[in-house]
Scaffold this motif. Structure first.
Motif, PDB file in Angstrom:
ATOM      1  N   ASP A  31       0.949  -1.234   0.039  1.00 37.81           N
ATOM      2  CA  ASP A  31       0.124   0.012   0.105  1.00 37.81           C
ATOM      3  C   ASP A  31       0.717   1.248   0.070  1.00 37.81           C
ATOM      4  O   ASP A  31       0.182   2.352   0.180  1.00 37.81           O
ATOM      5  N   TYR A  32       2.095   1.178   0.039  1.00 39.39           N
ATOM      6  CA  TYR A  32       2.929   2.296   0.184  1.00 39.39           C
ATOM      7  C   TYR A  32       4.026   2.368  -1.230  1.00 39.39           C
ATOM      8  O   TYR A  32       4.664   1.643  -1.716  1.00 39.39           O
ATOM      9  N   ARG A  33       4.167   3.643  -1.389  1.00 35.28           N
ATOM     10  CA  ARG A  33       5.144   4.107  -2.444  1.00 35.28           C
ATOM     11  C   ARG A  33       6.337   4.080  -1.520  1.00 35.28           C
ATOM     12  O   ARG A  33       6.488   4.836  -0.458  1.00 35.28           O
ATOM     13  N   MET A  34       7.494   3.553  -1.864  1.00 39.28           N
ATOM     14  CA  MET A  34       8.700   3.805  -1.119  1.00 39.28           C
ATOM     15  C   MET A  34       9.893   4.577  -1.992  1.00 39.28           C
ATOM     16  O   MET A  34       9.822   4.388  -3.302  1.00 39.28           O
ATOM     17  N   GLY A  35      10.508   5.392  -1.382  1.00 45.36           N
ATOM     18  CA  GLY A  35      11.235   6.156  -1.945  1.00 45.36           C
ATOM     19  C   GLY A  35      12.575   6.160  -1.378  1.00 45.36           C
ATOM     20  O   GLY A  35      12.832   5.643  -0.250  1.00 45.36           O
ATOM     21  N   TRP A  36      13.841   6.522  -2.190  1.00 50.14           N
ATOM     22  CA  TRP A  36      15.369   6.745  -1.642  1.00 50.14           C
ATOM     23  C   TRP A  36      15.493   8.376  -1.679  1.00 50.14           C
ATOM     24  O   TRP A  36      15.061   8.866  -2.911  1.00 50.14           O
ATOM     25  N   PHE A  37      16.114   8.902  -0.603  1.00 55.00           N
ATOM     26  CA  PHE A  37      16.450  10.017  -0.532  1.00 55.00           C
ATOM     27  C   PHE A  37      18.044  10.028  -0.176  1.00 55.00           C
ATOM     28  O   PHE A  37      18.551   9.132   0.386  1.00 55.00           O
ATOM     29  N   ARG A  38      18.857  11.144  -0.419  1.00 50.58           N
ATOM     30  CA  ARG A  38      20.041  11.144   0.038  1.00 50.58           C
ATOM     31  C   ARG A  38      20.497  12.722   0.394  1.00 50.58           C
ATOM     32  O   ARG A  38      19.671  13.699  -0.040  1.00 50.58           O
ATOM     33  N   GLN A  39      21.470  12.795   1.627  1.00 45.76           N
ATOM     34  CA  GLN A  39      21.701  14.180   1.974  1.00 45.76           C
ATOM     35  C   GLN A  39      23.180  14.223   2.136  1.00 45.76           C
ATOM     36  O   GLN A  39      23.758  13.355   2.965  1.00 45.76           O
ATOM     37  N   ALA A  40      24.089  15.036   1.363  1.00 46.54           N
ATOM     38  CA  ALA A  40      25.301  15.185   1.565  1.00 46.54           C
ATOM     39  C   ALA A  40      25.652  16.215   2.676  1.00 46.54           C
ATOM     40  O   ALA A  40      24.616  17.030   2.830  1.00 46.54           O
ATOM     41  N   VAL A  93      24.520  10.489   2.939  1.00 45.89           N
ATOM     42  CA  VAL A  93      23.505   9.658   3.814  1.00 45.89           C
ATOM     43  C   VAL A  93      22.458   9.375   3.137  1.00 45.89           C
ATOM     44  O   VAL A  93      21.593  10.229   2.481  1.00 45.89           O
ATOM     45  N   TYR A  94      22.057   8.056   2.909  1.00 46.34           N
ATOM     46  CA  TYR A  94      20.812   7.598   2.078  1.00 46.34           C
ATOM     47  C   TYR A  94      19.908   7.034   2.995  1.00 46.34           C
ATOM     48  O   TYR A  94      19.956   6.288   3.699  1.00 46.34           O
ATOM     49  N   TYR A  95      18.654   7.604   2.569  1.00 42.86           N
ATOM     50  CA  TYR A  95      17.607   7.316   3.603  1.00 42.86           C
ATOM     51  C   TYR A  95      16.319   6.667   2.895  1.00 42.86           C
ATOM     52  O   TYR A  95      16.075   7.074   1.533  1.00 42.86           O
ATOM     53  N   CYS A  96      15.757   5.880   3.209  1.00 40.91           N
ATOM     54  CA  CYS A  96      14.617   5.415   2.835  1.00 40.91           C
ATOM     55  C   CYS A  96      13.273   5.671   3.231  1.00 40.91           C
ATOM     56  O   CYS A  96      13.352   6.288   4.448  1.00 40.91           O
ATOM     57  N   ALA A  97      12.258   5.790   2.546  1.00 46.62           N
ATOM     58  CA  ALA A  97      10.977   6.722   3.182  1.00 46.62           C
ATOM     59  C   ALA A  97       9.644   6.044   2.727  1.00 46.62           C
ATOM     60  O   ALA A  97       9.899   5.178   1.457  1.00 46.62           O
ATOM     61  N   ALA A  98       8.782   6.035   3.063  1.00 45.66           N
ATOM     62  CA  ALA A  98       7.354   5.443   2.711  1.00 45.66           C
ATOM     63  C   ALA A  98       6.326   6.460   2.670  1.00 45.66           C
ATOM     64  O   ALA A  98       6.246   7.444   3.744  1.00 45.66           O
ATOM     65  N   ARG A  99       5.289   6.293   1.799  1.00 41.30           N
ATOM     66  CA  ARG A  99       4.445   7.016   1.573  1.00 41.30           C
ATOM     67  C   ARG A  99       2.978   6.270   1.179  1.00 41.30           C
ATOM     68  O   ARG A  99       3.204   5.757   0.195  1.00 41.30           O
ATOM     69  N   ARG A 100       1.761   6.580   2.078  1.00 37.04           N
ATOM     70  CA  ARG A 100       0.913   5.744   1.748  1.00 37.04           C
ATOM     71  C   ARG A 100       0.173   6.192   0.396  1.00 37.04           C
ATOM     72  O   ARG A 100       0.378   7.465  -0.190  1.00 37.04           O
ATOM     73  N   ILE A 101      -0.555   5.224  -0.210  1.00 39.85           N
ATOM     74  CA  ILE A 101      -1.418   5.621  -1.335  1.00 39.85           C
ATOM     75  C   ILE A 101      -2.114   6.783  -1.069  1.00 39.85           C
ATOM     76  O   ILE A 101      -3.034   6.736   0.008  1.00 39.85           O
ATOM     77  N   GLY A 102      -2.119   7.809  -1.739  1.00 39.93           N
ATOM     78  CA  GLY A 102      -3.171   9.240  -1.764  1.00 39.93           C
ATOM     79  C   GLY A 102      -2.431  10.044  -0.972  1.00 39.93           C
ATOM     80  O   GLY A 102      -3.002  11.256  -0.981  1.00 39.93           O
ATOM     81  N   ARG A 103      -1.241   9.878  -0.413  1.00 40.50           N
ATOM     82  CA  ARG A 103      -0.711  10.989   0.417  1.00 40.50           C
ATOM     83  C   ARG A 103       0.346  11.716  -0.522  1.00 40.50           C
ATOM     84  O   ARG A 103       0.813  11.054  -1.490  1.00 40.50           O
ATOM     85  N   ILE A 104       0.721  13.006  -0.138  1.00 42.90           N
ATOM     86  CA  ILE A 104       1.488  13.713  -1.151  1.00 42.90           C
ATOM     87  C   ILE A 104       2.906  13.683  -0.583  1.00 42.90           C
ATOM     88  O   ILE A 104       3.979  13.646  -1.512  1.00 42.90           O
ATOM     89  N   GLU A 105       3.048  13.688   0.769  1.00 40.68           N
ATOM     90  CA  GLU A 105       4.437  13.750   1.229  1.00 40.68           C
ATOM     91  C   GLU A 105       5.000  12.264   1.892  1.00 40.68           C
ATOM     92  O   GLU A 105       4.151  11.602   2.289  1.00 40.68           O
TER      93      GLU A 105
END
Length: 119
Positions: A31-40, A93-105
């Motif tokens: 039910d979740y879109r999964m994302g990868w982000f990074r921060q130098a 630093v690489y981060y994993c993130a989750a976003r439920r279907i229908g959510r924007i952030e």
């Protein structure tokens, strides 16, 4: 509760590859879109890529397109980031993130894993 834990980071030389993993728990993973982000260091967090629940729709930042590949294993509640042809500018630093279907952030975040690419 929902938890995300990244692994697979490390120190590599330019041109090498790494595969990051993010294990998720406490959610219906599909039910979740999964994302990868990074921060130098000293920079703002930036989007790397994301993948929808079924895995059919994947997006990437221009800076990683063609080098990085996102995939997911819904049976194991895990999302992956395969990083090829690494460059020193991929150090972050690489981060994993989750976003439920229908959510924007993206709502949920892992603690991150350090990737360092030496020249």
């Amino acid at each position: 509760q929902l938890q995300l834990v990244e692994s697979g980071g490390g120190l590599v030389q330019a041109g090498a590859f790494l595969r990051l993993s993010c294990a998720a728990s406490g959610l219906t993973f599909g039910d979740y879109r999964m994302g990868w982000f990074r921060q130098a260091l000293g920079k703002e967090r930036e989007f790397v890529g994301s993948i929808i629940g079924g895995g059919a729709l994947i997006s990437y930042a221009d800076s990683v397109k063609g080098r990085f590949t996102i995939s997911r294993d819904n049976a194991k509640n895990t999302v992956f980031l395969k990083m090829n042809s690494l460059k020193p500018e991929d150090t972050a630093v690489y981060y994993c993130a989750a976003r439920r279907i229908g959510r924007i952030e993206f709502e949920y975040w892992g603690p991150g894993t350090q990737v360092t690419v030496s020249s």
